[in-house]
Scaffold this active site. Sequence first.
Site, PDB file in Angstrom:
ATOM      1  N   ASN A   1       0.874  -1.177   0.000  1.00 35.26           N
ATOM      2  CA  ASN A   1       0.000   0.000   0.000  1.00 35.26           C
ATOM      3  C   ASN A   1       0.910   1.226   0.000  1.00 35.26           C
ATOM      4  O   ASN A   1       1.468   1.600   1.022  1.00 35.26           O
ATOM      5  CB  ASN A   1      -0.878  -0.045   1.259  1.00 35.26           C
ATOM      6  CG  ASN A   1      -1.854   1.110   1.301  1.00 35.26           C
ATOM      7  OD1 ASN A   1      -1.830   1.985   0.443  1.00 35.26           O
ATOM      8  ND2 ASN A   1      -2.705   1.113   2.309  1.00 35.26           N
TER       9      ASN A   1
ATOM     10  N   ARG B   1      -2.574  -2.207  -3.459  1.00 33.07           N
ATOM     11  CA  ARG B   1      -3.780  -1.419  -3.243  1.00 33.07           C
ATOM     12  C   ARG B   1      -3.689  -0.192  -4.153  1.00 33.07           C
ATOM     13  O   ARG B   1      -2.739   0.585  -4.073  1.00 33.07           O
ATOM     14  CB  ARG B   1      -3.856  -0.973  -1.788  1.00 33.07           C
ATOM     15  CG  ARG B   1      -5.068  -0.137  -1.549  1.00 33.07           C
ATOM     16  CD  ARG B   1      -5.064   0.430  -0.155  1.00 33.07           C
ATOM     17  NE  ARG B   1      -6.282   1.187   0.047  1.00 33.07           N
ATOM     18  CZ  ARG B   1      -6.424   2.090   0.993  1.00 33.07           C
ATOM     19  NH1 ARG B   1      -5.453   2.341   1.828  1.00 33.07           N
ATOM     20  NH2 ARG B   1      -7.552   2.747   1.116  1.00 33.07           N
TER      21      ARG B   1
ATOM     22  N   ARG C   1     -11.592  15.107   8.260  1.00 32.23           N
ATOM     23  CA  ARG C   1     -12.313  15.545   7.050  1.00 32.23           C
ATOM     24  C   ARG C   1     -13.745  15.941   7.396  1.00 32.23           C
ATOM     25  O   ARG C   1     -14.390  15.282   8.215  1.00 32.23           O
ATOM     26  CB  ARG C   1     -12.336  14.423   6.010  1.00 32.23           C
ATOM     27  CG  ARG C   1     -11.017  14.227   5.319  1.00 32.23           C
ATOM     28  CD  ARG C   1     -11.042  13.034   4.396  1.00 32.23           C
ATOM     29  NE  ARG C   1     -10.091  12.031   4.836  1.00 32.23           N
ATOM     30  CZ  ARG C   1     -10.060  10.775   4.417  1.00 32.23           C
ATOM     31  NH1 ARG C   1     -10.921  10.356   3.524  1.00 32.23           N
ATOM     32  NH2 ARG C   1      -9.172   9.940   4.880  1.00 32.23           N
TER      33      ARG C   1
ATOM     34  N   GLU D   1      -8.336  -5.467   5.246  1.00 34.56           N
ATOM     35  CA  GLU D   1      -8.144  -5.125   3.837  1.00 34.56           C
ATOM     36  C   GLU D   1      -6.956  -5.868   3.240  1.00 34.56           C
ATOM     37  O   GLU D   1      -7.011  -6.317   2.100  1.00 34.56           O
ATOM     38  CB  GLU D   1      -7.977  -3.606   3.703  1.00 34.56           C
ATOM     39  CG  GLU D   1      -9.305  -2.879   3.915  1.00 34.56           C
ATOM     40  CD  GLU D   1      -9.169  -1.384   4.087  1.00 34.56           C
ATOM     41  OE1 GLU D   1      -8.692  -0.966   5.152  1.00 34.56           O
ATOM     42  OE2 GLU D   1      -9.532  -0.647   3.168  1.00 34.56           O
TER      43      GLU D   1
END
Length: 398
Positions: free
Chosen positions: A7, A91, A241, A385
Amino acid sequence: MNVLVINCGSSSLKYQLINADSEEVLAKGLCERIGIDGGMHTYQPKGSDKIKTDIDMPSHTEAVQIVLDALTDPEKGVIKSLSEIDAVGHRIVHGGEKFSKSVVIDDDVLAAIEECNDLAPLHNPANLIGVNSCKKLMPNVPMVAVFDTAFHQTMPPKAFLYGIPYGYYKKYKVRRYGFHGTSHEYVANRTAQFLGKDIKDMKIIVCHLGNGASISAVKGGKCVDTSMGLTPLEGLIMGTRSGDIDPAILEFIAGKEDLSFKEMLTVLNKKSGVLGLSDGVSSDFRDLSEAAKSGNEQAATALETYAYHVAKYIGSYVAAMNGVDAITFTAGVGENNISAREEICSYLTYLGTELDPKKNEVRGEEAIISKDGSKVPLLVIPTDEEMSIAKQTVALVC
Ligand code: AMP
């Protein structure tokens, strides 16, 4: 079969070496500050403590080499030679409309990923650098691209189109893509398996609540809606965020504070969410819960606002699917934060479901957390994941 899962960020590289047959993580680690002074490699072989090494990595290729050296190190390594790495799973953040599933990487795939760079300028170029660095050092090892956006490609136009001139979609592919797809797919499937049901007959809402957070509506195993949009900024309130806001706020605040568009986006990406809402207490839910317990009202308001927004999204996805058969919590907050789940679920009794406070005392393990007899089961399913990327890689290269 051993799969190296990579990743790659712009200055970092996270990895795991996974034996996909036994589902064992043989080693994992992180290279930080790639291309910047003060590089650091953290390596953790299975069953051992983390080993931290200060080492400069001028580019991702050096970082991959450091990873391969660590994995094959005679003392601390977990494999004897590179020939024990059977495949690499990468990824990739954005697959645009080109990729609705994982694919074996070849030159055409690389070119198609590059065409999506525009949609994720911070992530995709870094992901590609990771792929190219691995290709250079392991030219004969098959590589697979697993996209964050792929699972959401089944959304119908009514879910992925924005209410803006259609030409922007036609010209620039401006639409909802959604992210965390690997997690949503894995958790939805595990939910059905855990309940002993066929996912094809189920309507599932997956709440991936981590530092980044998104929700998806999964009907018959396919995503029909999700909360993140063109970018991972839309949707739920997150750690830093903002999630959904009135877009006119940008111009309003930019005018008042004399900020550029780019600076405003930094505010929305890095200084908002529960960090901003709590007036700077923290983006981390553990700190916020502690602060709220000690009487910090702004931290309490941040947590209350967060939970309210999650509950509103759940409600909208019940409407989108005209019902729901299971609601599952995953990722850092979803798996571990008991009080956040409690607050969110307090809004869901209209569905005929009720949280069981005792069963909710669970962290990081698969469990049903609703009361017996609840019409809609509430679950915790830890996401994985990397394991999911490893399995998808094996499925494509075997
Ligand atoms: P993620 O991005 O999935 O790693 O999630 C990070 C978030 O999960 C942070 O806000 C953490 O505070 C939260 N988290 C992780 N572990 C725990 C825990 N044991 N209890 C409460 N929150 C946790």
